[in-house]
Write a protein that holds these residues in place. Structure first.
Motif, PDB file in Angstrom:
ATOM      1  N   ILE A 246       0.855  -1.179   0.000  1.00 37.33           N
ATOM      2  CA  ILE A 246       0.000   0.000   0.000  1.00 37.33           C
ATOM      3  C   ILE A 246       0.896   1.235   0.000  1.00 37.33           C
ATOM      4  CG2 ILE A 246      -1.664   1.373   1.299  1.00 37.33           C
ATOM      5  CD1 ILE A 246      -2.993  -1.154   2.198  1.00 37.33           C
ATOM      6  N   GLU A 247       0.749   2.042  -1.029  1.00 37.57           N
ATOM      7  CA  GLU A 247       1.545   3.257  -1.171  1.00 37.57           C
ATOM      8  C   GLU A 247       0.665   4.472  -0.890  1.00 37.57           C
ATOM      9  OE1 GLU A 247       4.844   5.511  -1.571  1.00 37.57           O
ATOM     10  OE2 GLU A 247       4.788   3.321  -1.752  1.00 37.57           O
ATOM     11  N   VAL A 248       0.983   5.199   0.190  1.00 35.21           N
ATOM     12  CA  VAL A 248       0.313   6.471   0.471  1.00 35.21           C
ATOM     13  C   VAL A 248       1.044   7.508  -0.376  1.00 35.21           C
ATOM     14  CG1 VAL A 248      -0.477   8.080   2.239  1.00 35.21           C
ATOM     15  CG2 VAL A 248      -0.170   5.656   2.807  1.00 35.21           C
ATOM     16  N   VAL A 249       0.460   7.856  -1.495  1.00 32.08           N
ATOM     17  CA  VAL A 249       1.179   8.604  -2.528  1.00 32.08           C
ATOM     18  C   VAL A 249       1.581   9.992  -2.065  1.00 32.08           C
ATOM     19  CG1 VAL A 249       1.010   9.545  -4.869  1.00 32.08           C
ATOM     20  CG2 VAL A 249       0.072   7.275  -4.362  1.00 32.08           C
ATOM     21  N   HIS A 250       0.687  10.665  -1.366  1.00 29.06           N
ATOM     22  CA  HIS A 250       0.999  12.041  -0.935  1.00 29.06           C
ATOM     23  C   HIS A 250       0.453  12.253   0.472  1.00 29.06           C
ATOM     24  CE1 HIS A 250       1.981  16.244  -1.216  1.00 29.06           C
ATOM     25  NE2 HIS A 250       0.727  16.612  -1.066  1.00 29.06           N
ATOM     26  N   PRO A 251       1.196  11.799   1.497  1.00 27.12           N
ATOM     27  CA  PRO A 251       0.703  11.975   2.866  1.00 27.12           C
ATOM     28  C   PRO A 251       0.628  13.447   3.243  1.00 27.12           C
ATOM     29  CG  PRO A 251       2.796  10.754   2.819  1.00 27.12           C
ATOM     30  CD  PRO A 251       2.502  11.161   1.428  1.00 27.12           C
ATOM     31  N   THR A 252      -0.457  13.816   3.856  1.00 18.81           N
ATOM     32  CA  THR A 252      -0.649  15.188   4.329  1.00 18.81           C
ATOM     33  C   THR A 252      -1.209  15.147   5.741  1.00 18.81           C
ATOM     34  OG1 THR A 252      -2.952  15.431   3.590  1.00 18.81           O
ATOM     35  CG2 THR A 252      -1.216  15.887   1.965  1.00 18.81           C
ATOM     36  N   ARG A 253      -1.294  16.303   6.346  1.00 21.87           N
ATOM     37  CA  ARG A 253      -1.821  16.368   7.716  1.00 21.87           C
ATOM     38  C   ARG A 253      -3.337  16.299   7.748  1.00 21.87           C
ATOM     39  NH1 ARG A 253       1.908  21.183  10.446  1.00 21.87           N
ATOM     40  NH2 ARG A 253       3.907  20.097  10.245  1.00 21.87           N
ATOM     41  N   ARG A 254      -4.008  16.767   6.689  1.00 25.37           N
ATOM     42  CA  ARG A 254      -5.466  16.872   6.747  1.00 25.37           C
ATOM     43  C   ARG A 254      -6.179  16.359   5.507  1.00 25.37           C
ATOM     44  NH1 ARG A 254      -3.286  21.448   8.892  1.00 25.37           N
ATOM     45  NH2 ARG A 254      -3.724  21.860  11.090  1.00 25.37           N
ATOM     46  N   GLN A 255      -5.533  16.350   4.347  1.00 26.46           N
ATOM     47  CA  GLN A 255      -6.198  15.945   3.118  1.00 26.46           C
ATOM     48  C   GLN A 255      -6.447  14.439   3.103  1.00 26.46           C
ATOM     49  OE1 GLN A 255      -7.341  18.193   0.823  1.00 26.46           O
ATOM     50  NE2 GLN A 255      -6.678  19.653   2.391  1.00 26.46           N
ATOM     51  N   PRO A 256      -7.376  13.977   2.241  1.00 30.24           N
ATOM     52  CA  PRO A 256      -7.664  12.537   2.170  1.00 30.24           C
ATOM     53  C   PRO A 256      -6.409  11.716   1.882  1.00 30.24           C
ATOM     54  CG  PRO A 256      -9.328  13.784   0.971  1.00 30.24           C
ATOM     55  CD  PRO A 256      -8.260  14.768   1.357  1.00 30.24           C
ATOM     56  N   LEU A 257      -6.355  10.539   2.473  1.00 32.20           N
ATOM     57  CA  LEU A 257      -5.203   9.644   2.317  1.00 32.20           C
ATOM     58  C   LEU A 257      -5.476   8.670   1.171  1.00 32.20           C
ATOM     59  CD1 LEU A 257      -4.418   8.952   6.081  1.00 32.20           C
ATOM     60  CD2 LEU A 257      -3.031  10.294   4.492  1.00 32.20           C
ATOM     61  N   ASP A 258      -5.299   9.157  -0.052  1.00 26.08           N
ATOM     62  CA  ASP A 258      -5.483   8.322  -1.236  1.00 26.08           C
ATOM     63  C   ASP A 258      -4.251   7.449  -1.439  1.00 26.08           C
ATOM     64  OD1 ASP A 258      -8.045   8.876  -2.674  1.00 26.08           O
ATOM     65  OD2 ASP A 258      -7.339  10.933  -2.456  1.00 26.08           O
ATOM     66  N   CYS A 259      -4.484   6.165  -1.718  1.00 27.88           N
ATOM     67  CA  CYS A 259      -3.384   5.209  -1.817  1.00 27.88           C
ATOM     68  C   CYS A 259      -3.535   4.342  -3.053  1.00 27.88           C
ATOM     69  CB  CYS A 259      -3.364   4.288  -0.592  1.00 27.88           C
ATOM     70  SG  CYS A 259      -3.372   5.148   0.973  1.00 27.88           S
ATOM     71  N   LEU A 260      -2.428   3.724  -3.421  1.00 26.23           N
ATOM     72  CA  LEU A 260      -2.435   2.672  -4.419  1.00 26.23           C
ATOM     73  C   LEU A 260      -2.173   1.342  -3.709  1.00 26.23           C
ATOM     74  CD1 LEU A 260      -0.333   4.317  -7.271  1.00 26.23           C
ATOM     75  CD2 LEU A 260      -2.825   4.209  -7.070  1.00 26.23           C
ATOM     76  N   ARG A 261      -3.053   0.397  -3.925  1.00 26.10           N
ATOM     77  CA  ARG A 261      -2.868  -0.959  -3.397  1.00 26.10           C
ATOM     78  C   ARG A 261      -2.362  -1.833  -4.539  1.00 26.10           C
ATOM     79  NH1 ARG A 261      -6.229  -5.641  -3.216  1.00 26.10           N
ATOM     80  NH2 ARG A 261      -5.635  -7.050  -1.515  1.00 26.10           N
ATOM     81  N   ILE A 262      -1.177  -2.386  -4.371  1.00 26.65           N
ATOM     82  CA  ILE A 262      -0.539  -3.167  -5.420  1.00 26.65           C
ATOM     83  C   ILE A 262      -0.401  -4.608  -4.937  1.00 26.65           C
ATOM     84  CG2 ILE A 262       1.482  -3.354  -6.919  1.00 26.65           C
ATOM     85  CD1 ILE A 262       2.014  -0.383  -6.284  1.00 26.65           C
ATOM     86  N   VAL A 263      -0.908  -5.532  -5.732  1.00 28.09           N
ATOM     87  CA  VAL A 263      -0.890  -6.952  -5.370  1.00 28.09           C
ATOM     88  C   VAL A 263      -0.238  -7.724  -6.515  1.00 28.09           C
ATOM     89  CG1 VAL A 263      -2.296  -8.980  -4.822  1.00 28.09           C
ATOM     90  CG2 VAL A 263      -2.983  -6.714  -3.994  1.00 28.09           C
ATOM     91  N   PRO A 264       0.746  -8.574  -6.214  1.00 28.55           N
ATOM     92  CA  PRO A 264       1.396  -9.341  -7.283  1.00 28.55           C
ATOM     93  C   PRO A 264       0.471 -10.419  -7.829  1.00 28.55           C
ATOM     94  CG  PRO A 264       2.214 -10.039  -5.149  1.00 28.55           C
ATOM     95  CD  PRO A 264       1.328  -8.853  -4.893  1.00 28.55           C
TER      96      PRO A 264
END
Length: 276
Positions: A246-264
């Motif tokens: 799971i990659e938290v692409v752009h962690p911030t203090r308040r904005q939504p935590l949008d991620c990429l989930r990568i599965v082999p």
């Protein structure tokens, strides 16, 4: 921004700036660009590198040292740094070290208006990248797209909820690495809690470059923030029995935590691969 640069160009770190360029729909003369795409070229010195490493260790964006004096909290500008060497298209230069403000403004106002200019098509895109592509370098996107097309991995978009881990021991481990106000502290709690809710032992997680526990020889769950370690994912999947990243692409203090989930899907296709 040009006026701010001219007024403070003798102040560090703006003394490091060598060039300011624009690109994208704004440079093509769009009347209503989505935002202004800018490239700031700068010199890397020992002092800059030292401060940047220190800020990164605290979960802070080192480029805020440029953004704050240049933009002063204004929105609508997408600012990249030392992008010229990576770009495969022309950048329009507005300012070079030694230029006057008048010269820079003349170049700015000389951009011809083009009512038909729209947003340029983006290369190496997946639906899961939408809205995150500004923080995903083109080279990395190309690797991810190629991996999906080769059916070696699948990628999903995940929105993490703000939450704290249930394990006091894990909470202490996170607290030792990052201060509570750090975006990485927030991201770590959210992603580990996400896995806890699925019944996954947090001590089997490799968190942003470190195993949560030295007593677990296999850590099949990987996470990192800001794409810091994402290039190592193929190696982790193939050599360390990885089952999910799971990659938290752009962690911030308040904005939504949008991620990429990568599965082999097919780990054999990931052998000797690097997404750098």
């Amino acid at each position: 921004m040009l006026r701010n640069l001219d007024a403070r160009k003798a102040e560090w770190p703006l003394t490091l700036v060598t060039e300011v360029n624009v690109f994208g729909s704004f440079a093509r003369g769009a009347l209503e660009p989505h935002d202004v795409d800018m490239d700031v070229e700068y010199e890397t010195t020992t002092e800059w590198a030292s401060r940047a490493v220190s800020m990164h260790a605290k979960g802070l964006d080192p480029y805020r040292m440029f953004r704050q004096p240049l933009l002063q909290r204004r929105r609508g500008c997408q600012m990249l740094f030392n992008f010229r060497r990576e770009s495969d298209f022309d950048l329009l230069t507005l300012w070079r070290r030694g230029d006057t403000l008048r010269t820079a403004l003349d170049r700015l106002h000389a951009i011809p208006v083009d009512p038909t200019a729209g947003r340029a098509p983006r290369d190496a895109m997946l639906p899961e990248f939408e809205g995150l592509d500004r923080w995903l370098p083109l080279g990395l996107r190309e690797h991810l797209v190629a991996a999906v097309e080769a059916e070696s991995v699948k990628i999903e978009r995940v929105l993490l909820e703000d939450a704290r881990v249930s394990s006091p021991y894990v909470a202490r481990l996170i607290g030792r690495r990052w201060k509570p106000e750090s975006p990485l502290h927030r991201a770590a709690h959210a992603v580990i809690r996400h896995w806890e809710q699925q019944g996954i032992d947090p001590l089997t997680i490799h968190l942003h470059g470190r195993d949560m526990s030295p007593n677990h020889p296999v850590t099949p769950y990987f996470t990192s923030f800001g794409c810091r370690y994402l290039h190592t994912a193929p190696f982790c999947f193939h050599e360390h029995e990885g089952v999910e990243w799971i990659e938290v692409v752009h962690p911030t203090r308040r904005q939504p935590l949008d991620c990429l989930r990568i599965v082999p899907i097919d780990k054999s296709k990931l052998k000797d691969t690097d997404w750098r």
